[in-house]
Motif scaffolding. Structure first.
Motif, mmCIF file in Angstrom:
data_model
loop_
_atom_site.group_PDB
_atom_site.id
_atom_site.type_symbol
_atom_site.label_atom_id
_atom_site.label_comp_id
_atom_site.label_asym_id
_atom_site.label_seq_id
_atom_site.Cartn_x
_atom_site.Cartn_y
_atom_site.Cartn_z
ATOM 1 N N LYS A 343 54.630 35.090 31.461
ATOM 2 C CA LYS A 343 54.267 36.434 30.989
ATOM 3 C C LYS A 343 52.802 36.693 31.316
ATOM 4 C CE LYS A 343 52.778 34.965 26.447
ATOM 5 N NZ LYS A 343 52.792 35.085 25.026
ATOM 6 N N GLY A 344 52.393 37.957 31.275
ATOM 7 C CA GLY A 344 50.983 38.279 31.505
ATOM 8 C C GLY A 344 50.794 39.464 32.429
ATOM 9 N N TYR A 345 50.200 39.242 33.612
ATOM 10 C CA TYR A 345 49.838 40.349 34.495
ATOM 11 C C TYR A 345 49.920 39.903 35.947
ATOM 12 C CZ TYR A 345 45.290 37.943 34.863
ATOM 13 O OH TYR A 345 44.308 37.022 35.098
ATOM 14 N N PHE A 346 49.791 40.861 36.859
ATOM 15 C CA PHE A 346 49.705 40.523 38.284
ATOM 16 C C PHE A 346 48.443 41.147 38.863
ATOM 17 C CE2 PHE A 346 52.023 44.550 38.277
ATOM 18 C CZ PHE A 346 51.464 45.241 39.348
ATOM 19 N N GLU A 347 48.072 40.674 40.062
ATOM 20 C CA GLU A 347 46.849 41.148 40.716
ATOM 21 C C GLU A 347 47.199 41.746 42.071
ATOM 22 O OE1 GLU A 347 44.442 38.092 42.622
ATOM 23 O OE2 GLU A 347 42.609 39.052 41.916
ATOM 24 N N ASP A 348 46.853 43.016 42.277
ATOM 25 C CA ASP A 348 46.995 43.637 43.598
ATOM 26 C C ASP A 348 45.659 43.441 44.314
ATOM 27 O OD1 ASP A 348 47.325 45.219 45.827
ATOM 28 O OD2 ASP A 348 48.428 46.789 44.749
ATOM 29 N N ARG A 349 45.678 42.624 45.381
ATOM 30 C CA ARG A 349 44.441 42.230 46.059
ATOM 31 C C ARG A 349 44.070 43.172 47.199
ATOM 32 N NH1 ARG A 349 42.812 37.169 45.022
ATOM 33 N NH2 ARG A 349 42.009 36.789 47.110
ATOM 34 N N ARG A 350 44.873 44.228 47.405
ATOM 35 C CA ARG A 350 44.674 45.070 48.582
ATOM 36 C C ARG A 350 43.566 46.129 48.460
ATOM 37 N NH1 ARG A 350 50.737 46.980 49.063
ATOM 38 N NH2 ARG A 350 50.391 46.987 46.804
ATOM 39 N N PRO A 351 43.344 46.745 47.294
ATOM 40 C CA PRO A 351 42.346 47.827 47.260
ATOM 41 C C PRO A 351 40.974 47.402 47.808
ATOM 42 C CG PRO A 351 43.624 47.828 45.240
ATOM 43 C CD PRO A 351 44.019 46.577 45.982
ATOM 44 N N ALA A 352 40.349 48.296 48.560
ATOM 45 C CA ALA A 352 39.028 48.037 49.146
ATOM 46 C C ALA A 352 37.939 48.258 48.100
ATOM 47 C CB ALA A 352 38.802 48.975 50.328
ATOM 48 N N ALA A 353 36.764 47.686 48.341
ATOM 49 C CA ALA A 353 35.651 47.825 47.396
ATOM 50 C C ALA A 353 35.287 49.291 47.164
ATOM 51 C CB ALA A 353 34.440 47.048 47.896
ATOM 52 N N ASN A 354 35.504 50.139 48.180
ATOM 53 C CA ASN A 354 35.127 51.554 48.040
ATOM 54 C C ASN A 354 36.293 52.441 47.607
ATOM 55 O OD1 ASN A 354 36.558 51.398 50.413
ATOM 56 N ND2 ASN A 354 35.193 52.726 51.600
ATOM 57 N N CYS A 355 37.344 51.846 47.066
ATOM 58 C CA CYS A 355 38.520 52.631 46.638
ATOM 59 C C CYS A 355 38.152 53.579 45.498
ATOM 60 C CB CYS A 355 39.626 51.691 46.172
ATOM 61 S SG CYS A 355 39.252 50.815 44.636
ATOM 62 N N ASP A 356 38.977 54.618 45.350
ATOM 63 C CA ASP A 356 38.876 55.457 44.162
ATOM 64 C C ASP A 356 39.824 54.871 43.118
ATOM 65 O OD1 ASP A 356 39.237 57.311 42.123
ATOM 66 O OD2 ASP A 356 38.794 58.999 43.462
ATOM 67 N N PRO A 357 39.283 54.345 41.997
ATOM 68 C CA PRO A 357 40.159 53.700 41.012
ATOM 69 C C PRO A 357 41.211 54.657 40.426
ATOM 70 C CG PRO A 357 37.936 53.981 40.146
ATOM 71 C CD PRO A 357 37.867 54.297 41.601
#
Ligand code: ADP
Ligand code: MN
Ligand code: MN
Ligand code: MN
Length: 379
Positions: A343-357
């Motif tokens: 259980k817990g969470y997952f991590e999407d590693r794709r967004p770039a540093a300059n992404c719009d959150p």
């Protein structure tokens, strides 16, 4: 020695050399009942932040006490000169760590003359999705990586002609030959805590002069608000030191790590006993929308991230979707702890540093939690 000093002075801005002791005299003057409110907004590039300040007669107690304002959109790539007034609609209020209490920083949405959201205002549509998926109680945590540059655009502290030693000793490193610019990191951390940003932690990154801080966890729309204001604080702290924080996803070509904005995600079902099955369901849905997500994971439709997501340097290839437990070369990583606890969470590693959150969290929430008919509607 004298030459070397000259070179390093040239890479920091002139205003950082102004006399900061003299400044203190004015900063500590009493200001009576009046309150300075700095309005912050995202400009027409979808990356740049702008701000301007006005005086209110008394301290605002909540966001409802902050009046709407306007600005000249023709100077921010947001409007034509002939019809250039844009509205600033306040959405989230923070304490100002630069001018101190009772002064405020206020993040705003930008509206056009017809009161529709400006092209780079993705908050409004993000908020609609977050409202729709409210029952899932979605949390996000974002890991903001960035690179310190001199005002000459060269990585801060790197030799003028040549390179530092190869990557290896810098990640979480300590010592003058390993950690470049820690003063900025520590001042930004304190500024975030004072302002009311949910800063989770910080670390030195793999490339020298590259750093990370995390914000979260935040519920729904709050993620975008908090990350944007944390970025404003970073740029503002860097300004005091005369250096620049770059969110470029791959500032240095070659054998140097890029900069991302890993996005950690969970819903109440994922966080409960046996939640791993809901994480797997979400990953299955994400796998079908890979190309669509890549288009919104940087502000230029994937063109920035293509330099970073090469498959090397702890990234996945921009063309492929993959997922795995503890795999830092995958698009989606399930942390080892989460695999063990189921259980817990997952991590999407794709967004770039300059992404719009706002764009990133909206895409994830709608793909994972809305059926496709709903998510079409919200666009
Ligand atoms: P990494 O091991 O990938 O470097 P970090 O320690 O840098 O991870 O960042 C972890 C991030 O995950 C933080 O932003 C934190 O807020 C976030 N996080 C932790 N638990 C959850 C959760 N249940 N849901 C969403 N985000 C979470
Ligand atoms: Mn991290
Ligand atoms: Mn990192
Ligand atoms: Mn990470």
């Amino acid at each position: 020695m004298a030459l070397c000093l000259k070179a390093s002075m040239a890479s920091v801005s002139h205003s950082s050399h102004l006399n900061k002791v003299v400044r203190q005299q004015y900063m500590s003057l009493p200001q009576g009942e009046k309150c300075q409110v700095t309005y912050i907004w995202i400009d027409g590039t979808g990356e740049g932040l702008r701000n301007k300040t006005r005086t209110l007669d008394t301290e605002p107690k909540s966001i409802d006490d902050i009046p709407e304002w306007n600005f000249d959109g023709s100077s921010t790539y947001q409007a034509e000169g002939s019809n250039s007034d844009m509205y600033l609609s306040p959405v989230s209020m923070f304490r100002d760590p630069f001018t101190l209490d009772p002064n405020k920083l206020v993040l705003c949405e930008v509206l056009k003359y017809n009161r529709l959201p400006a092209e780079t205002n993705h908050r409004m549509s993000c908020n609609k999705v977050m409202e729709k998926v409210k029952e899932h109680c979605i949390w996000f945590g974002m890991e903001q990586e960035y690179t310190l540059l001199g005002i000459d655009g060269h990585p801060y502290g790197w030799p003028m002609n040549g390179f530092p030693q190869p990557q290896g000793p810098f990640y979480c490193g300590v010592g003058a030959d390993r950690a470049y610019g820690r003063d900025i990191v520590e001042c930004h951390y304190k500024a975030c805590l004072y302002a009311g940003i949910k800063i989770y932690g910080t670390n030195a990154e793999v490339m020298p002069s590259q750093w990370e801080y995390q914000v979260g966890h935040c519920k729904g729309i709050e993620m975008g608000d908090q990350l944007w204001v944390s970025r404003f604080l970073l740029h503002r702290v860097c300004e005091d030191f005369g250096v620049v924080a770059s969110m470029d996803p791959k500032p240095m070509k070659g054998n140097w790590n890029g900069a991302g904005c890993h996005t950690n995600v969970s819903t109440n079902q994922m966080r409960e006993e046996g939640g791993l099955q809901y994480i797997e369901q979400a990953i299955e849905k994400l796998s079908k929308k890979h190309a669509e997500h890549i288009r919104v994971y940087d502000p230029n439709g994937g063109k920035d991230n293509i330099r970073r997501l090469t498959g090397a340097h702890e990234t996945s290839s921009i063309n492929d979707f993959s997922a795995g437990v503890a795999n830092r070369g995958a698009s989606i990583r399930i942390p080892r702890q989460v695999g063990r606890e189921q259980k817990g969470y997952f991590e999407d590693r794709r967004p770039a540093a300059n992404c719009d959150p706002y764009s990133v969290t909206m895409a994830i929430a709608s793909t994972c939690l809305l059926d496709s008919e709903d998510s079409e509607e919200s666009k």
